[in-house]
Design a protein around this motif. Structure first.
Motif, short mmCIF file in Angstrom:
data_model
loop_
_atom_site.label_atom_id
_atom_site.label_comp_id
_atom_site.label_asym_id
_atom_site.label_seq_id
_atom_site.Cartn_x
_atom_site.Cartn_y
_atom_site.Cartn_z
N VAL A 16 0.84 -1.21 0.00
CA VAL A 16 0.00 0.00 0.00
C VAL A 16 0.87 1.26 0.00
O VAL A 16 0.61 2.22 -0.74
N VAL A 17 1.91 1.28 0.85
CA VAL A 17 2.80 2.43 0.92
C VAL A 17 3.53 2.63 -0.41
O VAL A 17 3.63 3.73 -0.93
N ASP A 18 4.01 1.53 -0.96
CA ASP A 18 4.72 1.58 -2.25
C ASP A 18 3.83 2.16 -3.33
O ASP A 18 4.23 3.06 -4.10
N ARG A 19 2.59 1.68 -3.40
CA ARG A 19 1.66 2.15 -4.41
C ARG A 19 1.36 3.64 -4.23
O ARG A 19 1.32 4.41 -5.21
N GLY A 20 1.16 4.07 -2.98
CA GLY A 20 0.84 5.46 -2.72
C GLY A 20 1.97 6.40 -3.08
O GLY A 20 1.75 7.47 -3.68
N LEU A 21 3.21 6.03 -2.74
CA LEU A 21 4.35 6.89 -3.05
C LEU A 21 4.67 6.92 -4.54
O LEU A 21 5.05 7.94 -5.09
#
Length: 224
Positions: A16-21
């Motif tokens: 999720v963090v990877d996708r958001g950044l």
């Protein structure tokens, strides 16, 4: 855009963090243990680290401490399930720029990443230009990172030094807790955090309680 290291061993959170950044245009690298995080964050390879505390092989606090021991200036945002004031202070005291307690919204993390990258870029570009601040018997040498109180040197942590600098920059003015959180810690969501009060207490013990006044219901003022 920036190259951001995500050190997180929970696959769902990392995804999720990877996708958001990446949605913000950043390039990302994901690692799942502390040793890999330390290696990837060393040597100027990344622009910011999102660092989980509970990593295998080496916990996030140790990774952070070793990075700062090696004088790595990369901004670090700590992420952890632990949200006590003691854990927050421990992370910030060891050189983290920010702290998020799980569960958090990825939008909040994205906002903090943006803020920290901007602040780091400003600092690298020169930031404030004064070399020495002297107020009421306290002398801060900014380039040397030394502090003298009535001509005697005292030791301040990095966060205490930044807090003292902010208060002395605005000596005689009242700064609210929210202003100090934003300027010293960069917190955008203040809630009921009392980390400012904790650090004011630390700072008073070192520079003299009489030099920092509490304006009840408003904030703190460094006396001229």
């Amino acid at each position: 855009m920036a190259h951001i290291l995500i050190a997180e061993d929970e696959e769902g959170i990392a995804r999720v963090v990877d996708r958001g950044l990446r949605a913000d245009g950043h390039r990302t690298t994901v690692v799942t243990d502390g040793i890999a995080a330390l290696e990837a964050a060393s040597g100027g390879q990344v622009d910011l680290v999102v660092l989980d505390v509970g990593l295998p092989k080496m916990d996030g606090f140790t990774v952070l401490r070793m990075l700062r021991t090696m004088d790595e200036p990369v901004p670090v945002i700590m992420c952890t399930a632990r949200d006590s004031v003691e854990d927050t202070v421990h992370g910030l005291e060891n050189g983290a720029e920010d702290y998020l307690a799980k569960p958090f919204r990825v939008e909040e993390l994205r906002a903090r990443v943006k803020l920290r990258l901007r602040q780091h870029a400003e600092a690298m570009a020169g930031g404030r230009t004064e070399d020495v601040l002297e107020v009421g018997g306290v002398r801060l040498d900014i380039p040397a990172r030394t502090v003298h109180v009535d001509d005697e040197q005292v030791e301040l942590s990095a966060r205490e030094f930044t807090l003292a600098r902010e208060l002395m920059d605005h000596a005689g003015q009242v700064l609210s807790r929210d202003q100090l959180l934003d300027r010293v810690w960069g917190f955008e969501v203040t809630g009921s955090s009392n980390v400012v009060d904790v650090y004011i207490r630390y700072l008073r013990a070192k520079v003299g309680a009489e030099r920092i006044s509490t304006v009840r219901g408003v904030g703190y003022r460094f006396e001229r």
